[in-house]
Scaffold this active site. Sequence first.
Site, PDB file in Angstrom:
ATOM      1  N   ASP A  36     -11.045  -8.462   7.661  1.00 11.94           N
ATOM      2  CA  ASP A  36     -12.385  -8.346   7.254  1.00 11.94           C
ATOM      3  C   ASP A  36     -13.130  -9.644   7.255  1.00 11.94           C
ATOM      4  O   ASP A  36     -14.390  -9.706   7.536  1.00 11.94           O
ATOM      5  CB  ASP A  36     -12.668  -7.621   5.845  1.00 11.94           C
ATOM      6  CG  ASP A  36     -12.976  -6.159   5.913  1.00 11.94           C
ATOM      7  OD1 ASP A  36     -12.242  -5.671   6.976  1.00 11.94           O
ATOM      8  OD2 ASP A  36     -13.285  -5.713   4.835  1.00 11.94           O
ATOM      9  N   ASP A  67      -5.519  -6.588   6.142  1.00 10.02           N
ATOM     10  CA  ASP A  67      -6.825  -5.721   5.781  1.00 10.02           C
ATOM     11  C   ASP A  67      -7.701  -6.817   5.221  1.00 10.02           C
ATOM     12  O   ASP A  67      -8.942  -6.719   5.686  1.00 10.02           O
ATOM     13  CB  ASP A  67      -6.196  -4.958   4.406  1.00 10.02           C
ATOM     14  CG  ASP A  67      -7.317  -4.072   3.768  1.00 10.02           C
ATOM     15  OD1 ASP A  67      -8.303  -3.995   4.522  1.00 10.02           O
ATOM     16  OD2 ASP A  67      -7.249  -3.453   2.869  1.00 10.02           O
ATOM     17  N   TYR A  89       0.861  -1.297  -0.019  1.00 15.61           N
ATOM     18  CA  TYR A  89      -0.025   0.043   0.122  1.00 15.61           C
ATOM     19  C   TYR A  89       0.949   1.238   0.042  1.00 15.61           C
ATOM     20  O   TYR A  89       0.492   2.213  -0.398  1.00 15.61           O
ATOM     21  CB  TYR A  89      -0.744  -0.106   1.098  1.00 15.61           C
ATOM     22  CG  TYR A  89      -2.001  -0.954   1.321  1.00 15.61           C
ATOM     23  CD1 TYR A  89      -2.109  -2.112   0.061  1.00 15.61           C
ATOM     24  CD2 TYR A  89      -2.860  -0.872   2.246  1.00 15.61           C
ATOM     25  CE1 TYR A  89      -3.105  -2.896   0.233  1.00 15.61           C
ATOM     26  CE2 TYR A  89      -4.238  -2.014   2.165  1.00 15.61           C
ATOM     27  CZ  TYR A  89      -3.963  -2.947   1.212  1.00 15.61           C
ATOM     28  OH  TYR A  89      -5.017  -3.837   1.212  1.00 15.61           O
ATOM     29  N   ASP A 131      -3.013 -18.155   1.790  1.00 16.49           N
ATOM     30  CA  ASP A 131      -4.372 -18.508   1.356  1.00 16.49           C
ATOM     31  C   ASP A 131      -4.815 -19.813   2.556  1.00 16.49           C
ATOM     32  O   ASP A 131      -6.161 -19.965   2.589  1.00 16.49           O
ATOM     33  CB  ASP A 131      -4.056 -19.403  -0.136  1.00 16.49           C
ATOM     34  CG  ASP A 131      -2.708 -19.862  -0.054  1.00 16.49           C
ATOM     35  OD1 ASP A 131      -1.739 -19.777   0.960  1.00 16.49           O
ATOM     36  OD2 ASP A 131      -2.052 -20.431  -1.063  1.00 16.49           O
ATOM     37  N   LYS A 137       3.423 -15.293   2.561  1.00 19.57           N
ATOM     38  CA  LYS A 137       3.089 -15.879   1.481  1.00 19.57           C
ATOM     39  C   LYS A 137       4.523 -16.477   1.025  1.00 19.57           C
ATOM     40  O   LYS A 137       5.031 -15.978  -0.175  1.00 19.57           O
ATOM     41  CB  LYS A 137       2.465 -15.176   0.234  1.00 19.57           C
ATOM     42  CG  LYS A 137       2.051 -15.930  -0.938  1.00 19.57           C
ATOM     43  CD  LYS A 137       0.904 -16.974  -0.990  1.00 19.57           C
ATOM     44  CE  LYS A 137       0.704 -17.613  -2.022  1.00 19.57           C
ATOM     45  NZ  LYS A 137       0.205 -19.012  -1.940  1.00 19.57           N
TER      46      LYS A 137
END
Length: 362
Positions: A252, A248, A143, A224, A192
Amino acid sequence: MADFRIAVIPGDGIGPEIVEEALKTLEKLGAAYGHRFSFTRLLMGGAAYDATGTCFPEETVPVCRQHDAVLLGAVGGPKWDALPGPERPEKALLKIRSGLGLYANLRPAIMHRALAASCPIKPENMGGSMDVLIVRELTGGIYFGEHGWRDGAFGPEAYDVERYSETEIRRIAHVAFKAAMSRKKVLTSVDKANVLETSRLWRRVVTEMSADYPDVSLSHMYVDNAAMQLVYRPGQFDVILTSNMFGDILSDEASMITGSLGMLPSASLSDGSFGLYEPSHGSAPDIAGKGIANPIATILSASMLLRYSLGLTEEAGALDRAVTAVLNAGLRTADIAGKGAACLSTSQMGQAIRDRIGQPRA
Ligand code: NAD
């Protein structure tokens, strides 16, 4: 009597409605425990753009720094979606986080027993009661990396660069290890590392640091798999440590498992006690102005503010218990009520919580 100064950014959409309930609740706590809270209201996001022509007025960071903590509602909405990327309200969020050095985002996702019916996962598949703390790095990674558009061999292409330094990983990992020490001492670092170099560095640094926290049981999980495990057996997690973008998304996901976005608070911390506190959800333009938004995430964010920035743990505990008491009494806003059930408005829910502050423990 202690005096505390709080910068308040109501923001857009439902932001002003839910923040108002949190401020009234802090005032009630102040009266009950003998503290004085003074609030300085600031504009940011779409409301700031309409009033000043910019979503992030220059004085935002310096004024916030003169306070003990910041309470934020939410920013953004369709009215400002057509603004160019760098001028959009959501960009102001990134700017305030980096401007205030808020590198550690703490998002607890707790399944309240009284809301079990809103959970999309069958109780027998929970793997224990869900009480996860997601520790997300907030001022680095993709980001904040180099990004842009350019002409490629086959037409326009765009790029966003993920970058992490060892120092950035180390400081957020310390926050997560310390949080695990005060909880069940189980830390899952999510990355990852089978694909990304940044994740390989992340894994190496976190593994090295585990020697300093011998009581914490550390494991690593690919993102994942973590996304899958969160819906498969959410009860298995205690503290999850992860990067900006993975956090992020996972936070959620975790929030929906608990029943509603309207329930989940967050804290964004820098070194020392300063922090910014906000609900995990957005400005919910679809319900703004209707008086039906759930104020609990914002009220619980105020509780985190009391605990982390002001050191008022007893008062924070009283607030958390008031919220639990309201839920146990069956009081619900529309987002957490079953079909056809009676619903409280935003202000009625805020009042119901305030009414239970100072009541003896159940
Ligand atoms: P959202 O979280 O605002 O809403 C998603 C859904 O959840 C909507 O149906 C909404 O009505 C519901 N919801 C959210 N909070 C609720 C509450 N307290 N009570 C009851 N229902 C609630 O996400 P979105 O729709 O993707 O985004 C809307 C705007 O918010 C966008 O402009 C987005 O960029 C912005 N946003 C801001 C922040 C922030 O300020 N930190 C975070 C996320 C999104």
